[in-house]
Design a protein around this motif. Structure first.
Motif, PDB file in Angstrom:
ATOM      1  N   PRO A  32       0.252  -7.449  -0.637  1.00 54.42           N
ATOM      2  CA  PRO A  32       1.284  -8.497  -0.680  1.00 54.42           C
ATOM      3  C   PRO A  32       2.353  -8.269   0.390  1.00 54.42           C
ATOM      4  CG  PRO A  32       1.002  -7.442  -2.846  1.00 54.42           C
ATOM      5  CD  PRO A  32       0.349  -6.570  -1.816  1.00 54.42           C
ATOM      6  N   MET A  34       5.679 -10.418   2.905  1.00 52.74           N
ATOM      7  CA  MET A  34       6.466 -11.640   3.141  1.00 52.74           C
ATOM      8  C   MET A  34       6.343 -12.071   4.603  1.00 52.74           C
ATOM      9  SD  MET A  34       9.712 -11.543   0.641  1.00 52.74           S
ATOM     10  CE  MET A  34      10.766 -10.529   1.645  1.00 52.74           C
ATOM     11  N   HIS A  38       4.699  -6.002  10.877  1.00 55.92           N
ATOM     12  CA  HIS A  38       4.840  -4.953  11.888  1.00 55.92           C
ATOM     13  C   HIS A  38       3.865  -3.824  11.550  1.00 55.92           C
ATOM     14  CE1 HIS A  38       7.064  -3.006   8.702  1.00 55.92           C
ATOM     15  NE2 HIS A  38       7.974  -3.960   8.702  1.00 55.92           N
ATOM     16  N   HIS A  41       3.251  -2.830   7.868  1.00 53.45           N
ATOM     17  CA  HIS A  41       2.303  -3.692   7.150  1.00 53.45           C
ATOM     18  C   HIS A  41       0.875  -3.429   7.624  1.00 53.45           C
ATOM     19  CE1 HIS A  41       6.105  -6.187   7.268  1.00 53.45           C
ATOM     20  NE2 HIS A  41       5.879  -6.203   5.969  1.00 53.45           N
ATOM     21  N   PHE A 169       1.249  -1.048  -1.717  1.00 50.53           N
ATOM     22  CA  PHE A 169       2.691  -1.233  -1.555  1.00 50.53           C
ATOM     23  C   PHE A 169       3.244  -0.061  -0.753  1.00 50.53           C
ATOM     24  CE2 PHE A 169       1.505  -3.655  -5.223  1.00 50.53           C
ATOM     25  CZ  PHE A 169       2.291  -4.797  -5.155  1.00 50.53           C
ATOM     26  N   GLY A 170       4.306  -0.347   0.023  1.00 49.91           N
ATOM     27  CA  GLY A 170       4.894   0.692   0.862  1.00 49.91           C
ATOM     28  C   GLY A 170       5.901   1.541   0.109  1.00 49.91           C
ATOM     29  N   ASP A 173       9.820   0.696   0.297  1.00 43.92           N
ATOM     30  CA  ASP A 173      10.567   0.028  -0.778  1.00 43.92           C
ATOM     31  C   ASP A 173      10.313   0.810  -2.066  1.00 43.92           C
ATOM     32  OD1 ASP A 173      11.589  -2.587   0.540  1.00 43.92           O
ATOM     33  OD2 ASP A 173       9.538  -2.347   1.230  1.00 43.92           O
ATOM     34  N   VAL A 199       6.166   3.992   7.418  1.00 43.18           N
ATOM     35  CA  VAL A 199       5.869   4.074   8.853  1.00 43.18           C
ATOM     36  C   VAL A 199       7.202   3.938   9.611  1.00 43.18           C
ATOM     37  CG1 VAL A 199       4.603   3.035  10.769  1.00 43.18           C
ATOM     38  CG2 VAL A 199       3.586   3.082   8.477  1.00 43.18           C
ATOM     39  N   LEU A 207      10.398   1.236   9.963  1.00 45.91           N
ATOM     40  CA  LEU A 207      10.111  -0.126  10.421  1.00 45.91           C
ATOM     41  C   LEU A 207      10.465  -1.113   9.321  1.00 45.91           C
ATOM     42  CD1 LEU A 207       6.691   0.227  12.297  1.00 45.91           C
ATOM     43  CD2 LEU A 207       9.021   0.577  13.132  1.00 45.91           C
TER      44      LEU A 207
HETATM   45  P1  AMP Z   1       7.707  -7.057   2.930  1.00 48.14           P
HETATM   46  O1  AMP Z   1       6.938  -7.986   3.801  1.00 48.14           O
HETATM   47  O2  AMP Z   1       8.941  -6.524   3.568  1.00 48.14           O
HETATM   48  O3  AMP Z   1       7.916  -7.593   1.554  1.00 48.14           O
HETATM   49  O4  AMP Z   1       6.792  -5.790   2.754  1.00 48.14           O
HETATM   50  C1  AMP Z   1       5.457  -5.901   2.311  1.00 48.14           C
HETATM   51  C2  AMP Z   1       4.949  -4.541   2.014  1.00 48.14           C
HETATM   52  O5  AMP Z   1       4.984  -3.737   3.186  1.00 48.14           O
HETATM   53  C3  AMP Z   1       5.802  -3.806   0.953  1.00 48.14           C
HETATM   54  O6  AMP Z   1       4.943  -3.121   0.063  1.00 48.14           O
HETATM   55  C4  AMP Z   1       6.614  -2.870   1.797  1.00 48.14           C
HETATM   56  O7  AMP Z   1       7.023  -1.705   1.095  1.00 48.14           O
HETATM   57  C5  AMP Z   1       5.631  -2.523   2.902  1.00 48.14           C
HETATM   58  N1  AMP Z   1       6.350  -2.020   4.071  1.00 48.14           N
HETATM   59  C6  AMP Z   1       7.391  -2.604   4.727  1.00 48.14           C
HETATM   60  N2  AMP Z   1       7.836  -1.806   5.720  1.00 48.14           N
HETATM   61  C7  AMP Z   1       7.079  -0.677   5.679  1.00 48.14           C
HETATM   62  C8  AMP Z   1       7.057   0.537   6.443  1.00 48.14           C
HETATM   63  N3  AMP Z   1       7.910   0.758   7.435  1.00 48.14           N
HETATM   64  N4  AMP Z   1       6.135   1.469   6.109  1.00 48.14           N
HETATM   65  C9  AMP Z   1       5.267   1.264   5.079  1.00 48.14           C
HETATM   66  N5  AMP Z   1       5.232   0.143   4.336  1.00 48.14           N
HETATM   67  C10 AMP Z   1       6.123  -0.820   4.625  1.00 48.14           C
END
Ligand code: AMP
Length: 307
Positions: A32, A34, A38, A41, A169-170, A173, A199, A207
Motif C-alpha cells: 500500500p 500514497m 521513491h 517504496h 509496510f516501511g 512509519d 531506506v 527518504l
Molecule cells: P506512503 O506512500 O508515504 O504512505 O508510504 C507507503 C509505504 O512506504 C509505507 O509503508 C511507508 O512506511 C513506506 N516508506 C515510505 N518511506 C520509506 C522509506 N524511506 N523506507 C522504507 N519504507 C518507506
C-alpha cells in the motif's frame, strides 16, 4: 511483464485472480502506498516481488487520514512516474482507485479506532490520523486478499490450502507499522505483515515523499534528525547509557528545526522506556522516535536500538 493498471476493486480482484492462476502462483503480496514513489517504496515493492508470485501495489491518497485539507491538496501526485517505478521492480498490478471507488457512500460511518496506541506521538499532533489510516489499510487488505481456492483449483481448495498473503509496510512509519500489526492481530486479518527497514539517502536523510518540499538549507538542517538517531544507535550498540539529553541538544542547536518529540520507547507498545536507560548501560530492544518541523515540512524518523 508490463505493469497493469486497474482502478476498480472488481478489476483488481479479477486481474489478481487471473494472474495467480496463469502463473500457477501460491502467494500474493500487497504494497500500500500514497504514490509520489521513491527508492523507499521501490524497496518495499522489490521485497514483495522476491517473496510472492503476484504483487499488487496500491496508490491512493486517503482523504480520511489528512486533518488538513490543504495538506491533502498539496500531496504530490505523480502517477506516470509511479507506474514506471513499480514496473521496474516487477510489480504485476497497480491499483489506483478514485476516492469514490474506495468510499462510495462518502465518509464511512464505521471505522477502525487506533486506541491509545494511535493517540500518542504522531497521533497527538495529528488527531484522527491513525483511525483514518487504519480504516483504509483494512479496506486495502481486504481488496488484496487472494481468492480462496486459487491457484491450485479444486484440489488445493479441498485440501484447505489458501494462497499465502503478505502485506509490506516501511519501518520509516514505525507507529503505523506497530498499529497495523496490532490491528491484524486484534481483528484476526488473514495476512502476514512484513516490515521493511528504512531506506535513507547516502547522507542519512530518511527518504520521504515530503522531502521534495525542503529548500536546500532546510534539507541540510533536516540531517540533524538522522544524526541524533545514529548517536543513540552507536551508544546502544556499545552498551552505553543513551544520554538522550545530549542527542536532544544536538537537534535543538539547529535553528531551522522545530522539534515535536524525541524519545526512546518500547517497540511494541511505544511507551517511553524507563528513565534509567538514559543513565544506565543500554540493554535489550527499543525504538528511538523523532518528529520535527523543518521549515514548513513535518518530518518523522526513527531508529531501532538493539544491544
Ligand atoms: P506512503 O506512500 O508515504 O504512505 O508510504 C507507503 C509505504 O512506504 C509505507 O509503508 C511507508 O512506511 C513506506 N516508506 C515510505 N518511506 C520509506 C522509506 N524511506 N523506507 C522504507 N519504507 C518507506
Amino acid at each position: 511483464m508490463p505493469i497493469q493498471l486497474v482502478t476498480t476493486v472488481a478489476g483488481l480482484k479479477a486481474e489478481s485472480a487471473r494472474l495467480l492462476t496463469s502463473k500457477g502462483g501460491v502467494s500474493q503480496g500487497l504494497v500500500p502506498t500514497m504514490g509520489a514513489l521513491h527508492e523507499g517504496h521501490a524497496t518495499l515493492a522489490r521485497t514483495a516481488v522476491e517473496q510472492n508470485d503476484v504483487v499488487v501495489a496500491s496508490i491512493f491518497v486517503n482523504p480520511l487520514q489528512f486533518g488538513d485539507a490543504a495538506d491533502l491538496d498539496r500531496y504530490p501526485r505523480t502517477l506516470d512516474a509511479d507506474l514506471s517505478l513499480l514496473e521496474e521492480q516487477g510489480v504485476d498490478l497497480a491499483f489506483a482507485p478514485s476516492v469514490e471507488e474506495v468510499y462510495p457512500g462518502g465518509q464511512p460511518l464505521v471505522r477502525i479506532t487506533s486506541g491509545n496506541l494511535g493517540d500518542k506521538w504522531e497521533g497527538a499532533s495529528r488527531p484522527g490520523h491513525f483511525d483514518g489510516a487504519l480504516t483504509v489499510v483494512a479496506k486495502l487488505l481486504h481488496y488484496g486478499l487472494p481468492a480462496a481456492g486459487l491457484p491450485g483449483g479444486a484440489a488445493d481448495s479441498a485440501a484447505g490450502r489458501l494462497p499465502a498473503y503478505r502485506a509490506y509496510f516501511g519501518q520509516k512509519d514505525a507507529q503505523q507499522l506497530a498499529l497495523v500489526r496490532r490491528m491484524v492481530a486484534d481483528l484476526n486479518f488473514p495476512v502476514e505483515i512484513v516490515g521493511v527497514p528504512t531506506v535513507r539517502a547516502t547522507d542519512g536523510l530518511a527518504l520521504s515523499s515530503r522531502n521534495r518540499f525542503l529548500s536546500e538549507a532546510e534539507r541540510d538542517a533536516a540531517l540533524v534528525l538522522s544524526r541524533a538517531l545514529r548517536l543513540l544507535e552507536q551508544r546502544a550498540n556499545a552498551h552505553e547509557p543513551l544520554d538522550l539529553d545530549s542527542a536532544l541538544a544536538l537537534v535543538e542547536s539547529q535553528t531551522l528545526v522545530s522539534l515535536d518529540y524525541f524519545d526512546v520507547v518500547d517497540p511494541v507498545t511505544l511507551e517511553p522506556l524507563a528513565e534509567n536507560c538514559r543513565e544506565t548501560p543500554f540493554r535489550g530492544e527499543a525504538l528511538a522516535l523523532i518528529a520535527a518541523k523543518v521549515g514548513p515540512v513535518r518530518l518523522i524518523d526513527n531508529m531501532p536500538l538493539n544491544s
